[in-house]
Design a protein around this motif. Structure first.
Motif, PDB file in Angstrom:
ATOM      1  N   ASP A  46       0.820  -1.221   0.000  1.00 15.61           N
ATOM      2  CA  ASP A  46       0.000   0.000   0.000  1.00 15.61           C
ATOM      3  C   ASP A  46       0.847   1.263   0.000  1.00 15.61           C
ATOM      4  O   ASP A  46       0.330   2.381  -0.015  1.00 15.61           O
ATOM      5  N   ILE A  47       2.171   1.087   0.066  1.00 12.10           N
ATOM      6  CA  ILE A  47       3.052   2.259   0.122  1.00 12.10           C
ATOM      7  C   ILE A  47       4.318   1.983  -0.692  1.00 12.10           C
ATOM      8  O   ILE A  47       4.807   0.838  -0.719  1.00 12.10           O
ATOM      9  N   TYR A  48       4.806   3.025  -1.372  1.00  8.22           N
ATOM     10  CA  TYR A  48       6.062   2.908  -2.128  1.00  8.22           C
ATOM     11  C   TYR A  48       6.879   4.156  -1.812  1.00  8.22           C
ATOM     12  O   TYR A  48       6.437   5.279  -2.058  1.00  8.22           O
ATOM     13  N   MET A  49       8.060   3.938  -1.232  1.00  5.98           N
ATOM     14  CA  MET A  49       8.887   5.079  -0.819  1.00  5.98           C
ATOM     15  C   MET A  49      10.209   5.082  -1.586  1.00  5.98           C
ATOM     16  O   MET A  49      10.792   4.023  -1.844  1.00  5.98           O
ATOM     17  N   ILE A  50      10.650   6.294  -1.904  1.00  4.02           N
ATOM     18  CA  ILE A  50      11.974   6.487  -2.508  1.00  4.02           C
ATOM     19  C   ILE A  50      12.720   7.481  -1.623  1.00  4.02           C
ATOM     20  O   ILE A  50      12.159   8.520  -1.272  1.00  4.02           O
ATOM     21  N   VAL A  51      13.952   7.149  -1.260  1.00  2.00           N
ATOM     22  CA  VAL A  51      14.763   8.084  -0.463  1.00  2.00           C
ATOM     23  C   VAL A  51      16.015   8.432  -1.250  1.00  2.00           C
ATOM     24  O   VAL A  51      16.704   7.530  -1.760  1.00  2.00           O
ATOM     25  N   ALA A  52      16.338   9.716  -1.355  1.00  2.00           N
ATOM     26  CA  ALA A  52      17.543  10.150  -2.088  1.00  2.00           C
ATOM     27  C   ALA A  52      18.685  10.388  -1.105  1.00  2.00           C
ATOM     28  O   ALA A  52      18.496  11.087  -0.105  1.00  2.00           O
ATOM     29  N   VAL A  53      19.853   9.797  -1.391  1.00  2.00           N
ATOM     30  CA  VAL A  53      21.028  10.035  -0.536  1.00  2.00           C
ATOM     31  C   VAL A  53      22.220  10.445  -1.408  1.00  2.00           C
ATOM     32  O   VAL A  53      22.309  10.053  -2.567  1.00  2.00           O
ATOM     33  N   ASP A  54      23.137  11.231  -0.817  1.00  2.00           N
ATOM     34  CA  ASP A  54      24.279  11.718  -1.608  1.00  2.00           C
ATOM     35  C   ASP A  54      25.427  10.719  -1.669  1.00  2.00           C
ATOM     36  O   ASP A  54      26.169  10.688  -2.646  1.00  2.00           O
ATOM     37  N   SER A  55      25.592   9.921  -0.601  1.00  2.00           N
ATOM     38  CA  SER A  55      26.701   8.962  -0.600  1.00  2.00           C
ATOM     39  C   SER A  55      26.157   7.580  -0.906  1.00  2.00           C
ATOM     40  O   SER A  55      25.506   6.958  -0.054  1.00  2.00           O
ATOM     41  N   PHE A  56      26.438   7.095  -2.090  1.00  2.00           N
ATOM     42  CA  PHE A  56      25.846   5.823  -2.521  1.00  2.00           C
ATOM     43  C   PHE A  56      26.763   5.205  -3.562  1.00  2.00           C
ATOM     44  O   PHE A  56      27.347   5.903  -4.380  1.00  2.00           O
ATOM     45  N   ASN A  57      26.851   3.870  -3.517  1.00  2.00           N
ATOM     46  CA  ASN A  57      27.829   3.221  -4.397  1.00  2.00           C
ATOM     47  C   ASN A  57      27.371   3.042  -5.838  1.00  2.00           C
ATOM     48  O   ASN A  57      28.187   2.870  -6.724  1.00  2.00           O
ATOM     49  N   MET A  58      26.059   3.000  -6.068  1.00  2.00           N
ATOM     50  CA  MET A  58      25.598   2.814  -7.449  1.00  2.00           C
ATOM     51  C   MET A  58      24.455   3.804  -7.720  1.00  2.00           C
ATOM     52  O   MET A  58      24.328   4.794  -7.026  1.00  2.00           O
ATOM     53  N   GLY A  59      23.621   3.466  -8.694  1.00  2.00           N
ATOM     54  CA  GLY A  59      22.537   4.377  -9.078  1.00  2.00           C
ATOM     55  C   GLY A  59      21.370   4.351  -8.102  1.00  2.00           C
ATOM     56  O   GLY A  59      20.880   5.386  -7.660  1.00  2.00           O
ATOM     57  N   ALA A  60      20.911   3.153  -7.777  1.00  2.00           N
ATOM     58  CA  ALA A  60      19.731   3.035  -6.921  1.00  2.00           C
ATOM     59  C   ALA A  60      19.564   1.589  -6.490  1.00  2.00           C
ATOM     60  O   ALA A  60      20.214   0.700  -7.038  1.00  2.00           O
ATOM     61  N   MET A  61      18.679   1.382  -5.497  1.00  2.00           N
ATOM     62  CA  MET A  61      18.499   0.034  -4.973  1.00  2.00           C
ATOM     63  C   MET A  61      17.021  -0.253  -4.726  1.00  2.00           C
ATOM     64  O   MET A  61      16.314   0.541  -4.109  1.00  2.00           O
ATOM     65  N   GLU A  62      16.598  -1.425  -5.178  1.00  2.36           N
ATOM     66  CA  GLU A  62      15.172  -1.767  -5.249  1.00  2.36           C
ATOM     67  C   GLU A  62      14.590  -2.374  -3.974  1.00  2.36           C
ATOM     68  O   GLU A  62      13.601  -3.114  -4.048  1.00  2.36           O
ATOM     69  N   ASN A  63      15.134  -2.064  -2.790  1.00  3.01           N
ATOM     70  CA  ASN A  63      14.599  -2.626  -1.544  1.00  3.01           C
ATOM     71  C   ASN A  63      13.073  -2.608  -1.542  1.00  3.01           C
ATOM     72  O   ASN A  63      12.460  -1.619  -1.923  1.00  3.01           O
TER      73      ASN A  63
END
Ligand code: HT7
Ligand code: ZN
Length: 865
Positions: free
Chosen positions: A243-260
């Protein structure tokens, strides 16, 4: 270091059915309490993974338990009950010291996690492998003022205040999942919200969390998310499940994005965009990465991988899905051309070098080294070949079967092939499966013959695949080969094969190539046709044919396949660049100059397609066909050709530039982006013409969006044009507080082929906007220099010595980031002797040092081999 082999796969001895986690967040001493319900499957010895953890206590069924030992990052518990039991573990971790950004760490003031592939073992002891699927419940306790948002996967089931200014939140994810999909975030963030109504009528709450002040830059990501959800319902009939889909933006990250699951964590570069701060390619990238992570919910999360050797099962398939999403939303032809350009620029060299591996590797030392162009992009090409062989309907039947058979399971690529086969009358994929096992880019050598008297056209296709590390010989592949025969009016002829039974796919122009040599004889061919080969790049191969320059010119103007129109221009340009490299006095072929001009002046071609068709082959495309490339010479030859074309057509170019410079509203759609792309390309051309040297500075001064700004800035930097230094300074003063924009500023300077770049990079490393701990910044400055072929391969050896030193420095901070830099040495075997000597000494010292991470060790030891 230990090598892991696919052949050694053994099912887990236990299953962790549920895990209740409790986190007491603290910068340096976070307490983690884990309570697991475990079912034994095989025996009463349990091995749990754990790295960089401080073990505090172990309980089994509520009782203190001491029958364990910790060795080589494995906690072995012996004499466990043979019936289901509970295991409770308390451990401590230090998120602030976690500069590797793997597990739980701090990015700015926020706690966040990255667990794929093996980060969860840096949070707590666990069966940290993708075939252990558990239901996770998480309680997070933290200071309320510093961390008002406490997030994890699934649904929020409880929250409240505690003593001492603390508060808590409890999250439960009803979908059993592997630990790599687990996520935790805590921070003081801003959020934008929306809802999506699914096709069955459920409302899903959508949230994008960003640093305060960045809310306005998050709308494009939110729109992209809604488009992705809608597209997956329409094209693949797949509906979102929580029922919920969240995206969090962070500056320190090893790749493009992660599908948790339900809580994607993104590199802020793939979330934040405004017209003033992001280029069109960033807007496009955000749409595609948001789509990619969303599509993983079915291809990756609902059906996951049995082990990491199967990574392409989820990544190749999801890249194919995101490519199709982009193609459906933008220009299909341009998307395909760009995808193939990307494949040729990065995957083909990988497959021809020391890191070459099949899309399903057979062994690895460090799994993080295998998030490669091969697993992702070649993997997507393999999925595309299923699609070409089966057609859209057959492919969709296969996808339905895949979810019907494997939803909720951890499976293999063979299972995917099985689903595709049984859904399509037991289609025989046995030879096709070699794409999973054999590395290297196949080469197709094609000869053609027209028999006027018999009205027959014969096509002979010979396939061969070069040896790759560990694979000296190869078996032939089954590949779909799309073909058209054009008559002199440019129309596709009706195809009829004389010598073969496999006629059934001919109306689609589909030939099956299976044997080392295949001969196709086409009947009723009334005039000598021009063959359009491997249309839409249906097979990911290197093509060598006997097509003449006249044939290529004809295809550039007439082919009904846009990809091959583009490809014909590239082939002609490449021929000329090669001739220029052989003989510096070579006169560029008039035929090519004219054909280039015809595309430029063709008003029926849309702007973006025109810009890609007019672009010259990349330096890497040229180098790929040379044993020991001289990058400086390639750069100079390309430059000379570019200047010649620009000067020949300066009047037409100036008129196009003026037409495209009239005031228009800023839009992020294919048409507007295409216009900006062509305008940028034309600006680059004109900037090489004496009377237009001031144009880039003008464009920069009056730019109202980042695309125009960067187009003009990069031209000024690359050509060292008037106004360059002022523009760099103005840019810096305006954007120095915005790290994503500063990454562009660093990158453009580090990418210049000019010999002053080396000193410039040393100076930029001292600038306050640079930080060695942030992978984006390392990539923007040091990575751009490492990818700068002319400067990395500088005759003095200074470029590669510098990168070797940086690999050592970055490795001590972040091995994944360092390992990416190490890729700069993949050309080792193609270096001239004196540079090779220098590289060898540098790499040997790194490989022999006991400070070197296994990530860098694995890459560089393969390079030296
Ligand atoms: N599945 C993810 C792969 C990944 C990753 C992401 C972020 C940081 C580190 C990572 N290691 C592996 C990304 C994807 O393909 O969607
Ligand atoms: Zn992915």
């Amino acid at each position: 270091p230990v090598v892991k082999y696919l052949a050694d796969y053994k099912a887990p001895t236990h299953k962790i059915e549920t895990v209740d986690l409790e986190f007491h967040l603290d910068d340096t001493q976070t307490q983690v309490f884990s309570k697991m319900k475990i079912t034994p499957v095989n025996g009463n010895t349990l091995e749990l993974n754990g790295e960089e953890l401080k073990l505090k206590s172990v309980k089994v069924n509520g009782e203190e338990f001491s029958n364990y030992k910790e060795e080589n990052e494995i906690l072995t518990l012996t004499g466990l009950p043979s019936e289901a039991f509970t295991l409770e573990i308390h451990n401590e971790i230090n998120p602030k010291a976690n500069t590797a950004l793997d597990g739980l760490y701090k990015s700015g003031g926020m706690f966040c996690s990255q667990n794929e592939p093996e980060g969860f073992r840096r949070i707590t002891y666990f069966i940290d492998r993708p075939d252990n699927l558990s239901v996770f419940t998480t309680k997070i306790i933290a200071d309320k003022k510093d961390y008002p948002f406490l997030l994890s996967n699934g649904n929020l089931i409880e929250s409240g205040d505690l003593e001492d200014g603390k508060h808590f939140a409890v999250w439960n994810d009803p979908f059993a999942k592997p630990a790599y999909l687990y996520a935790l975030v805590a921070g003081d963030l801003a959020v934008i919200e929306d809802t999506f109504k699914t096709k069955s009528g459920r409302d899903v709450k959508l949230q994008v969390f960003v640093d305060k002040g960045n809310e306005e830059k998050s709308h494009h990501a939110m729109e992209s998310l809604k488009k992705s959800m809608k597209w997956d319902e329409k094209r693949f009939r797949l509906e979102y499940d929580l029922d919920i889909y969240m995206i969090v933006a962070v500056d320190s990250f090893n790749m493009g994005a992660m599908e948790n699951k339900g809580l994607n964590i993104f590199n802020s570069a793939y979330v934040l965009a405004s017209k003033e701060t992001a280029e069109d390619r960033n807007f496009f990238g955000i749409e595609s990465v948001v789509g990619h992570e969303y599509f993983h919910n079915w291809t990756g999360n609902r059906v996951t991988c049995r082990d990491w050797f199967q990574l392409t099962l989820k990544e190749g398939l999801t890249v194919f899905r995101d490519q199709e999403f982009s193609a459906d939303l933008n220009s299909r032809s341009v998307c395909r051309i760009n995808d193939v350009r990307n494949l040729k620029a990065a995957q083909f060299p990988e497959d021809a070098g020391p890191q070459s591996h099949p899309i399903q590797p057979k062994s690895y030392i460090e799994m993080n080294n295998f998030y490669t162009m091969t697993i992702y992009e070649k993997g997507a090409e393999v999925i595309r070949m299923y699609h070409t062989l089966l057609g859209e309907e057959g492919f969709q039947r296969g996808m339905d079967k895949y979810f019907e058979l494997y939803d909720g399971q951890a499976v293999t690529t063979a299972d995917f092939t099985h689903a595709m086969s049984v859904a399509n009358d037991n289609y025989d994929f046995s030879q096709f499966r070699r794409w999973y096992d054999q590395a290297g880019t196949p080469v197709l050598d094609i000869t053609t013959k027209y028999d006027e008297a018999a009205k027959e056209f014969t096509l002979t296709v010979n396939q061969s695949t070069p040896a790759t590390p560990g694979q000296p010989t190869k078996e032939p592949f089954h590949m779909p080969f799309l073909l058209g025969l054009l008559d002199s009016a440019g129309n596709d002829m009706t195809l009829a094969l004389k010598n073969r039974d496999d006629q059934n796919d001919l109306d689609r122009g589909l030939l099956h190539i299976k044997a080392d040599t295949e001969t196709f004889v086409f009947a009723n061919v009334n005039e000598r046709p021009v063959a359009s080969l491997n249309r839409n790049f249906s097979a990911p191969v290197v093509l060598r044919s006997d097509l003449t320059d006249e044939d290529f010119v004809f295809l550039m103007a007439n082919d009904n396949d846009d990809f091959n129109r583009y490809e014909a221009g590239q082939a002609l340009a490449l021929k000329n660049i090669h001739a220029m490299l052989k003989d510096e006095n070579h006169q560029v072929d008039e035929l090519f100059i004219k054909a280039w001009g015809s595309i430029l002046n063709d008003n029926n071609i849309d702007e973006e397609f025109k810009a890609v068709c007019l672009s010259l082959p990349s330096m890497i495309d040229v180098a790929a066909t040379i044993d020991i490339p001289n990058y400086r010479a390639i750069h100079e030859a390309k430059d000379k050709l570019f200047k010649l074309l620009a000067n020949t057509y300066k009047l037409e170019l100036a008129s196009i530039y003026n037409d495209l410079s009239t005031e228009r509203p800023f839009k992020v759609d294919a048409k507007a982006m295409g216009e900006r792309k062509l305008r940028g390309f034309v600006l680059a051309c004109l900037s090489t013409v004496e009377e237009h040297k001031e144009l880039a500075r003008e464009c920069f001064k009056y730019a109202t969006n980042m695309t125009d700004m960067m187009n003009s800035l990069s031209v000024m930097v690359n050509e060292n044009l008037p106004g360059c230094q002022e523009s760099l300074k103005e840019f810096y003063d305006k954007f120095k507080d915005q790290t994503l924009v500063m990454q562009k500023w660093l990158s453009v300077q580090a990418s210049s082929c000019d010999d002053t770049t080396f000193d410039k990079v040393q100076e930029l490393m001292k600038d306050e906007v640079f930080d060695m701990n942030v992978p984006n910044l390392v990539s923007a400055l040091i990575g751009s220099f490492a990818r700068n072929k002319v400067q990395f391969n500088h005759e003095s050896g200074r470029g590669m010595k510098f990168i070797a030193e940086m690999i050592r420095k970055v490795d001590a901070i972040n091995p994944q980031s360092a390992s990416r830099l190490a890729g700069a040495f993949n050309d080792y075997r193609k270096m001239p002797a004196d540079l090779k000597e220098i590289a060898k000494a540098e790499l040997t010292a790194i490989v022999e040092s006991d400070k070197t991470s296994k990530n860098v060790y694995e890459k560089l030891s393969k390079t030296l081999n």
